[in-house]
Design a protein around this motif. Structure first.
Motif, PDB file in Angstrom:
ATOM      1  N   SER A 132      38.890  48.713  10.513  1.00 21.64           N
ATOM      2  CA  SER A 132      38.367  47.663  11.391  1.00 21.64           C
ATOM      3  C   SER A 132      38.900  47.763  12.810  1.00 21.64           C
ATOM      4  O   SER A 132      38.246  47.325  13.757  1.00 21.64           O
ATOM      5  N   VAL A 133      40.103  48.314  12.976  1.00 21.44           N
ATOM      6  CA  VAL A 133      40.743  48.340  14.293  1.00 21.44           C
ATOM      7  C   VAL A 133      40.313  49.585  15.061  1.00 21.44           C
ATOM      8  O   VAL A 133      40.642  50.713  14.685  1.00 21.44           O
ATOM      9  N   ALA A 134      39.573  49.353  16.138  1.00 18.93           N
ATOM     10  CA  ALA A 134      39.041  50.463  16.930  1.00 18.93           C
ATOM     11  C   ALA A 134      40.073  51.039  17.880  1.00 18.93           C
ATOM     12  O   ALA A 134      40.066  52.242  18.167  1.00 18.93           O
ATOM     13  N   SER A 135      40.971  50.194  18.392  1.00 15.58           N
ATOM     14  CA  SER A 135      42.015  50.660  19.306  1.00 15.58           C
ATOM     15  C   SER A 135      43.119  49.625  19.358  1.00 15.58           C
ATOM     16  O   SER A 135      42.925  48.455  18.987  1.00 15.58           O
ATOM     17  N   LEU A 136      44.280  50.061  19.838  1.00 15.15           N
ATOM     18  CA  LEU A 136      45.444  49.179  19.975  1.00 15.15           C
ATOM     19  C   LEU A 136      45.995  49.253  21.394  1.00 15.15           C
ATOM     20  O   LEU A 136      46.161  50.349  21.940  1.00 15.15           O
ATOM     21  N   VAL A 137      46.277  48.108  21.973  1.00  8.34           N
ATOM     22  CA  VAL A 137      47.063  48.035  23.203  1.00  8.34           C
ATOM     23  C   VAL A 137      48.302  47.215  22.864  1.00  8.34           C
ATOM     24  O   VAL A 137      48.204  46.035  22.513  1.00  8.34           O
ATOM     25  N   LEU A 138      49.455  47.846  22.947  1.00  7.14           N
ATOM     26  CA  LEU A 138      50.725  47.227  22.570  1.00  7.14           C
ATOM     27  C   LEU A 138      51.547  47.015  23.836  1.00  7.14           C
ATOM     28  O   LEU A 138      51.964  47.981  24.483  1.00  7.14           O
ATOM     29  N   ILE A 139      51.744  45.769  24.189  1.00  8.37           N
ATOM     30  CA  ILE A 139      52.353  45.406  25.462  1.00  8.37           C
ATOM     31  C   ILE A 139      53.776  44.931  25.215  1.00  8.37           C
ATOM     32  O   ILE A 139      53.993  43.864  24.646  1.00  8.37           O
ATOM     33  N   ALA A 140      54.770  45.770  25.613  1.00  7.56           N
ATOM     34  CA  ALA A 140      56.179  45.485  25.316  1.00  7.56           C
ATOM     35  C   ALA A 140      56.295  44.987  23.883  1.00  7.56           C
ATOM     36  O   ALA A 140      56.784  43.883  23.637  1.00  7.56           O
ATOM     37  N   PRO A 141      55.851  45.794  22.926  1.00  6.34           N
ATOM     38  CA  PRO A 141      55.734  45.314  21.546  1.00  6.34           C
ATOM     39  C   PRO A 141      57.062  45.162  20.827  1.00  6.34           C
ATOM     40  O   PRO A 141      58.008  45.922  21.054  1.00  6.34           O
ATOM     41  N   GLY A 142      57.123  44.189  19.946  1.00  5.75           N
ATOM     42  CA  GLY A 142      58.263  44.066  19.061  1.00  5.75           C
ATOM     43  C   GLY A 142      58.229  45.162  18.015  1.00  5.75           C
ATOM     44  O   GLY A 142      57.177  45.733  17.718  1.00  5.75           O
ATOM     45  N   GLY A 143      59.405  45.481  17.472  1.00  8.16           N
ATOM     46  CA  GLY A 143      59.472  46.432  16.371  1.00  8.16           C
ATOM     47  C   GLY A 143      59.596  47.881  16.751  1.00  8.16           C
ATOM     48  O   GLY A 143      59.570  48.749  15.876  1.00  8.16           O
ATOM     49  N   PHE A 144      59.783  48.202  18.036  1.00  9.79           N
ATOM     50  CA  PHE A 144      59.883  49.599  18.456  1.00  9.79           C
ATOM     51  C   PHE A 144      61.332  50.038  18.630  1.00  9.79           C
ATOM     52  O   PHE A 144      61.605  51.120  19.135  1.00  9.79           O
ATOM     53  N   GLY A 145      62.235  49.215  18.214  1.00 11.39           N
ATOM     54  CA  GLY A 145      63.657  49.509  18.264  1.00 11.39           C
ATOM     55  C   GLY A 145      64.396  48.255  17.860  1.00 11.39           C
ATOM     56  O   GLY A 145      63.827  47.151  17.848  1.00 11.39           O
ATOM     57  N   SER A 146      65.666  48.398  17.539  1.00  5.85           N
ATOM     58  CA  SER A 146      66.427  47.236  17.080  1.00  5.85           C
ATOM     59  C   SER A 146      66.909  46.342  18.211  1.00  5.85           C
ATOM     60  O   SER A 146      67.201  45.160  18.004  1.00  5.85           O
ATOM     61  N   GLY A 147      66.986  46.873  19.419  1.00 10.38           N
ATOM     62  CA  GLY A 147      67.506  46.107  20.545  1.00 10.38           C
ATOM     63  C   GLY A 147      66.592  44.974  20.964  1.00 10.38           C
ATOM     64  O   GLY A 147      65.367  45.142  21.046  1.00 10.38           O
ATOM     65  N   ILE A 148      67.181  43.818  21.233  1.00 14.15           N
ATOM     66  CA  ILE A 148      66.428  42.658  21.711  1.00 14.15           C
ATOM     67  C   ILE A 148      67.424  41.679  22.327  1.00 14.15           C
ATOM     68  O   ILE A 148      68.561  41.561  21.862  1.00 14.15           O
ATOM     69  N   ALA A 149      66.999  41.004  23.385  1.00  7.93           N
ATOM     70  CA  ALA A 149      67.875  40.036  24.050  1.00  7.93           C
ATOM     71  C   ALA A 149      67.787  38.706  23.307  1.00  7.93           C
ATOM     72  O   ALA A 149      67.039  37.800  23.698  1.00  7.93           O
ATOM     73  N   GLY A 150      68.566  38.592  22.255  1.00  4.71           N
ATOM     74  CA  GLY A 150      68.542  37.384  21.451  1.00  4.71           C
ATOM     75  C   GLY A 150      68.940  36.146  22.222  1.00  4.71           C
ATOM     76  O   GLY A 150      68.468  35.042  21.920  1.00  4.71           O
ATOM     77  N   ASP A 151      69.788  36.321  23.243  1.00  5.68           N
ATOM     78  CA  ASP A 151      70.211  35.160  24.033  1.00  5.68           C
ATOM     79  C   ASP A 151      69.049  34.569  24.827  1.00  5.68           C
ATOM     80  O   ASP A 151      68.942  33.338  24.954  1.00  5.68           O
ATOM     81  N   LEU A 152      68.171  35.440  25.339  1.00 10.46           N
ATOM     82  CA  LEU A 152      67.006  34.945  26.074  1.00 10.46           C
ATOM     83  C   LEU A 152      66.017  34.259  25.134  1.00 10.46           C
ATOM     84  O   LEU A 152      65.415  33.240  25.490  1.00 10.46           O
ATOM     85  N   MET A 153      65.867  34.821  23.950  1.00  3.34           N
ATOM     86  CA  MET A 153      64.998  34.205  22.958  1.00  3.34           C
ATOM     87  C   MET A 153      65.530  32.820  22.578  1.00  3.34           C
ATOM     88  O   MET A 153      64.784  31.842  22.493  1.00  3.34           O
ATOM     89  N   ALA A 154      66.816  32.743  22.357  1.00  5.49           N
ATOM     90  CA  ALA A 154      67.429  31.469  21.966  1.00  5.49           C
ATOM     91  C   ALA A 154      67.325  30.442  23.090  1.00  5.49           C
ATOM     92  O   ALA A 154      67.078  29.252  22.840  1.00  5.49           O
ATOM     93  N   ALA A 155      67.510  30.905  24.332  1.00  2.00           N
ATOM     94  CA  ALA A 155      67.418  29.989  25.466  1.00  2.00           C
ATOM     95  C   ALA A 155      66.022  29.376  25.553  1.00  2.00           C
ATOM     96  O   ALA A 155      65.869  28.171  25.807  1.00  2.00           O
ATOM     97  N   ARG A 156      65.001  30.211  25.337  1.00  2.00           N
ATOM     98  CA  ARG A 156      63.628  29.675  25.362  1.00  2.00           C
ATOM     99  C   ARG A 156      63.391  28.738  24.188  1.00  2.00           C
ATOM    100  O   ARG A 156      62.748  27.678  24.332  1.00  2.00           O
ATOM    101  N   ALA A 157      63.899  29.088  23.015  1.00  2.00           N
ATOM    102  CA  ALA A 157      63.687  28.268  21.827  1.00  2.00           C
ATOM    103  C   ALA A 157      64.337  26.903  21.966  1.00  2.00           C
ATOM    104  O   ALA A 157      63.785  25.887  21.523  1.00  2.00           O
ATOM    105  N   HIS A 158      65.508  26.858  22.577  1.00  2.00           N
ATOM    106  CA  HIS A 158      66.263  25.610  22.670  1.00  2.00           C
ATOM    107  C   HIS A 158      65.959  24.815  23.939  1.00  2.00           C
ATOM    108  O   HIS A 158      66.437  23.688  24.087  1.00  2.00           O
ATOM    109  N   ALA A 159      65.189  25.389  24.866  1.00  2.00           N
ATOM    110  CA  ALA A 159      64.873  24.691  26.119  1.00  2.00           C
ATOM    111  C   ALA A 159      64.088  23.416  25.829  1.00  2.00           C
ATOM    112  O   ALA A 159      63.134  23.431  25.044  1.00  2.00           O
ATOM    113  N   ARG A 160      64.482  22.320  26.476  1.00  2.00           N
ATOM    114  CA  ARG A 160      63.815  21.049  26.252  1.00  2.00           C
ATOM    115  C   ARG A 160      63.363  20.391  27.554  1.00  2.00           C
ATOM    116  O   ARG A 160      62.251  19.884  27.640  1.00  2.00           O
TER     117      ARG A 160
END
Length: 262
Positions: free
Chosen positions: A112-140
């Motif tokens: 079904s998938v004719a093509s893929l465009v992957l924009i800064a995709p997750g899962g291409f390595g183990s590294g990730i800025a968890g602190d930035l993710m947490a800051a966004r999650a906890h922002a109120r």
């Protein structure tokens, strides 16, 4: 909370372009890309182009859907929804977490998938800025949300007021803040994210384009190195993680190239 996957589904056509947002996003992150598409896809628009931009489970109008933060579950939900809409063939573009979902959807429904465009995709390595993710999650507060959003853009980027307003509106949905904390804890575990096995990426038989900003503070740009030879990699100097909003025209051009329209 809704139990149905929400999609902004516009246009017509046998083949669709499907857009998958990232963590703490919604279908609205694609507004700039959608406005740019007619300029780079003029030959595809005489009768309209069907574009489906989802709110993925755990976000906005799909807040109450199960599987939030679990990429394989989300991919299955998207594939099932597209089948229910009678769409047998589609191009997929996914940003960040949505990129990981797109990879898994391509494995679930390769015909079904004719093509893929992957924009800064997750899962291409183990590294990730968890602190930035947490800051966004906890922002109120509005200021906290604005600061968290800015940190995910390139350092020199001018974040448009509409982007921050959309993030604040997202957080106003009852239960959204708590859900973002839950999702971020699933994506980032012990300071790392899960990574696709090399063989899984090499098995993707459709055209694959990967776009990465050189100043991405969330997912290291080096994760675009050493990908399968069949992948076409677009390195975007000076840009950060939020490419659909930072560089909508460039992302629209890459999507057009992936579909074979240019």
């Amino acid at each position: 909370m809704t139990r149905a996957l929400y999609a902004d589904d516009t246009g017509e056509g046998e083949c669709a372009l499907v857009l998958l947002h990232g963590f703490a996003g919604s279908h609205r992150v694609w507004e700039g890309v959608r406005k740019a598409l007619p300029k780079v896809l003029p030959n595809a628009l005489p009768k309209g182009l069907r574009i489906i931009a989802y709110d993925l489970p755990g976000h906005a109008r799909s807040l109450g859907l199960p599987g939030a933060g679990r990429a394989k579950s989300v991919a299955q939900t998207v594939v099932d929804d597209l089948a229910a809409r009678g769409i047998a063939r589609y191009h997929l573009a996914g940003h960040s977490f949505g990129g990981a979902v797109a990879v898994l959807a391509a494995h679930l429904a390769p015909r079904s998938v004719a093509s893929l465009v992957l924009i800064a995709p997750g899962g291409f390595g183990s590294g990730i800025a968890g602190d930035l993710m947490a800051a966004r999650a906890h922002a109120r507060t509005d200021d906290e949300i604005a600061s968290a959003v800015q940190a995910m853009f390139g350092a020199q980027a001018q974040v448009e007021s509409g982007v921050v307003e959309a993030a604040i509106e997202l957080n106003s949905v009852p239960g959204q803040g708590e859900k973002l904390i839950e999702i971020s804890s699933l994506i980032v575990r012990d300071g790392e994210q899960g990574a696709f096995p090399r063989a899984m990426l090499e098995a993707l038989a459709m055209p694959v384009h990967v776009a990465w900003g050189s100043c991405d503070a969330v997912l290291p740009p080096h994760q675009a190195d050493g990908l399968p030879e069949s992948f076409i990699v677009h390195r975007l100097p000076g840009l950060g993680h939020m490419l659909p909003e930072e560089a909508p025209f460039e992302i629209a051009r890459i999507i057009a190239e992936s579909t074979g329209a240019v």
